[in-house]
Write a protein that holds these residues in place. Sequence first.
Motif, PDB file in Angstrom:
ATOM      1  N   LEU A   5       8.394   7.841  -0.107  1.00 42.43           N
ATOM      2  CA  LEU A   5       7.403   6.808  -0.330  1.00 42.43           C
ATOM      3  C   LEU A   5       7.233   6.059   0.973  1.00 42.43           C
ATOM      4  N   THR A   6       6.009   6.094   1.499  1.00 37.53           N
ATOM      5  CA  THR A   6       5.730   5.351   2.723  1.00 37.53           C
ATOM      6  C   THR A   6       5.031   4.047   2.360  1.00 37.53           C
ATOM      7  N   ALA A   7       5.086   3.087   3.289  1.00 35.32           N
ATOM      8  CA  ALA A   7       4.468   1.789   3.062  1.00 35.32           C
ATOM      9  C   ALA A   7       3.889   1.272   4.365  1.00 35.32           C
ATOM     10  N   ARG A   8       2.883   0.427   4.243  1.00 37.56           N
ATOM     11  CA  ARG A   8       2.341  -0.253   5.413  1.00 37.56           C
ATOM     12  C   ARG A   8       3.034  -1.595   5.566  1.00 37.56           C
ATOM     13  N   ASP A  35       0.831  -1.210   0.000  1.00 32.44           N
ATOM     14  CA  ASP A  35       0.000   0.000   0.000  1.00 32.44           C
ATOM     15  C   ASP A  35       0.867   1.262   0.000  1.00 32.44           C
ATOM     16  N   PHE A  36       1.726   1.367  -0.984  1.00 32.78           N
ATOM     17  CA  PHE A  36       2.655   2.492  -1.064  1.00 32.78           C
ATOM     18  C   PHE A  36       1.937   3.814  -1.314  1.00 32.78           C
ATOM     19  N   VAL A  37       2.441   4.873  -0.680  1.00 32.45           N
ATOM     20  CA  VAL A  37       1.946   6.225  -0.930  1.00 32.45           C
ATOM     21  C   VAL A  37       3.143   7.131  -1.175  1.00 32.45           C
ATOM     22  N   ILE A  38       3.163   7.779  -2.321  1.00 31.51           N
ATOM     23  CA  ILE A  38       4.205   8.756  -2.638  1.00 31.51           C
ATOM     24  C   ILE A  38       3.709  10.131  -2.209  1.00 31.51           C
TER      25      ILE A  38
END
Length: 198
Positions: free
Chosen positions: A127-130, A117-120
């Motif tokens: 880039l964050t990730a769960r 569930d990457f979010v840029i």
Amino acid sequence: MTVAVGAAGLAVATPATAATAAPATVAVAPATDPHEQGGAADLQGGRTTLKLDEDTAALLADNGVSVTPTGDAHAKGGRISFPVTGGSLDPATTLGTVEHSGGLEFSAGDVSLGVQDFVIDTAEGVLTARVSGTDTRVPLLALDASEASVEADDKGVTVRGVSATLTAEAAAALNETFGVSLFSEGVSIGTAKVVACI
């Protein structure tokens, strides 16, 4: 062994550390303004493709660590693609967020660590990730688009040549999970191409 050790290590990450990453934003003025009113537009799809750094991939392989796509992510050759599922961007400045489905799993033997569930965040350059199996979201990659090219029109935004490197938090968690010292802040993961449809 499961992801528990790696998740604990990643959980120490703080938003403040992500803010120190190199900015991913590239101010761009399209030849024609696709949104005369300006501002962010909701994303309706697209894809982010990561071309893995060959040296880093070889180092991981030599040490028995594999990286495989999970969920909706797909690999072809040395590239892994992640569908864009949401977020919003200002086509004139590329400021905003890009949300994805799919993820990656790092594994060696019976030890694994998954992120998804990457979010840029283009303003923060991160880039964050769960962490898989948890609600913990962490900074995974620092993004630098200072040498990237940007194209924007009424269909969306395409950014090519974004440099992706490992954050200190992610490197520490990976080292702890696998009992190695392979990973360090700034290690090149590859270059990314983001196609965001509006």
